[in-house]
Design an enzyme around this catalytic site. Sequence first.
Site, PDB file in Angstrom:
ATOM      1  N   ARG A   1      -8.313  15.836  -7.986  1.00 44.20           N
ATOM      2  CA  ARG A   1      -7.602  14.750  -7.586  1.00 44.20           C
ATOM      3  C   ARG A   1      -8.358  13.399  -7.706  1.00 44.20           C
ATOM      4  O   ARG A   1      -8.902  12.793  -6.735  1.00 44.20           O
ATOM      5  CB  ARG A   1      -6.993  15.047  -6.123  1.00 44.20           C
TER       6      ARG A   1
ATOM      7  N   ASP B   1      -7.067   8.911   0.654  1.00 44.19           N
ATOM      8  CA  ASP B   1      -5.754   9.402   0.371  1.00 44.19           C
ATOM      9  C   ASP B   1      -4.725   8.180   0.907  1.00 44.19           C
ATOM     10  O   ASP B   1      -4.980   7.350   1.970  1.00 44.19           O
ATOM     11  CB  ASP B   1      -5.435  10.659   1.453  1.00 44.19           C
TER      12      ASP B   1
ATOM     13  N   ASP C   1      -6.512  17.995   8.991  1.00 46.07           N
ATOM     14  CA  ASP C   1      -6.127  16.931   9.761  1.00 46.07           C
ATOM     15  C   ASP C   1      -7.107  15.715   9.825  1.00 46.07           C
ATOM     16  O   ASP C   1      -7.038  14.596  10.496  1.00 46.07           O
ATOM     17  CB  ASP C   1      -6.016  17.396  11.198  1.00 46.07           C
TER      18      ASP C   1
ATOM     19  N   ASP D   1      -8.782  13.162   6.966  1.00 38.01           N
ATOM     20  CA  ASP D   1      -9.196  12.509   5.784  1.00 38.01           C
ATOM     21  C   ASP D   1     -10.248  11.580   6.067  1.00 38.01           C
ATOM     22  O   ASP D   1     -10.362  10.943   7.072  1.00 38.01           O
ATOM     23  CB  ASP D   1      -7.900  11.835   5.288  1.00 38.01           C
TER      24      ASP D   1
END
Length: 353
Positions: free
Chosen positions: A232, A181, A137, A139
């Site tokens: 990523r 993100d 939950d 970032d």
Amino acid sequence: MKVSTLELKLTLAAAAVLAGTQAMAGPIGYGAATTGGGAKAAVNVATLADMAAKIKAYSGSGGLVLNYTGKFDFASIKDVCAQWKKPAQTLEIKNKSDITIRGAADSSANFGIRVVGDSSNVIVQNMTIGLLQGGEDADSISIEGTSSGKPSKIWVDHNTIFASIKSCPGAGDASFDGGIDMKKGANHITVSYNYVYNYQKVALNGFSDKDTLNAGSLTTYHNNRFENVKSRLPLLRYGKAHLFNNYFGNVDTSGINVRMGAMALVEANYFENVRNPVTSRDSTKLGYWDLRSNFVGSGITWGAPDSGTYANATDWKTSKAYGPTGYNYTASAAAGVKAKAIATAGARTNLAQ
């Protein structure tokens, strides 16, 4: 690409000079139109609650500059694996625009920043953010569209963001979520001069394989330092991204993962000790890359995913032409990128460029 001892010495000297400068220029790339709160007088805020209150009281346009002065003692966290079980702490900017969040020189934070909905023209700069609570939950920086709109003109610059790559019982790679993100149609974004380390999942760009909202998204990543991370860098679904002059060091699983028809221009970056530095995997549809003048150092390895279709850029050749970026920029020689990144990326570098 080989570099002489003299050239390396000159590069290091140039980086040292850069580190001592202060640069207040605006963003380069797809987020170039971002001005944030502009010339509005900065308002000092020392806590998450104070920042949230100032944003709530703000009309939503016209300019707001918050100078974050708070300090968090990361040494007070004795067990990093306890963090994911705690409630997430997040500063939310929702449906409000023309905002600058800037960390003071010695500030540090244990909360994330979320830009969501119809928010535009937002700068997040010089923040040190680490070891967040909340697991999936939380970032460190999240930019996300909703039914009320899609964020645009965002500049994420000169921040230091870190977590832990420890795999915690019960959480696995969700002990800490994303570093930077962007999802669900977030667009016209520049991510520059950030230092991201000890992260399992550094940067997500595109929410899911089924979510095509990112098809028109444009993102620039330049002069960032990504080190001691797993994957990523970014994970790119749909849309287009230009990555230039970034340093990738000690990447454990995969680097730039271009999927679902996405397109990446990978230019003048520095790679060393990276597994699968440019790849397409973990989706049903491959993506494409245009590779230009990158420095490929030692420790580069390649492998296949556990299952599914994949492609690796083992030959360091372009799979599809990117075309013009549509903006002006100058990519410096890739051989000097590591030294420059160490000198200039992250918070507390006097915004050096």
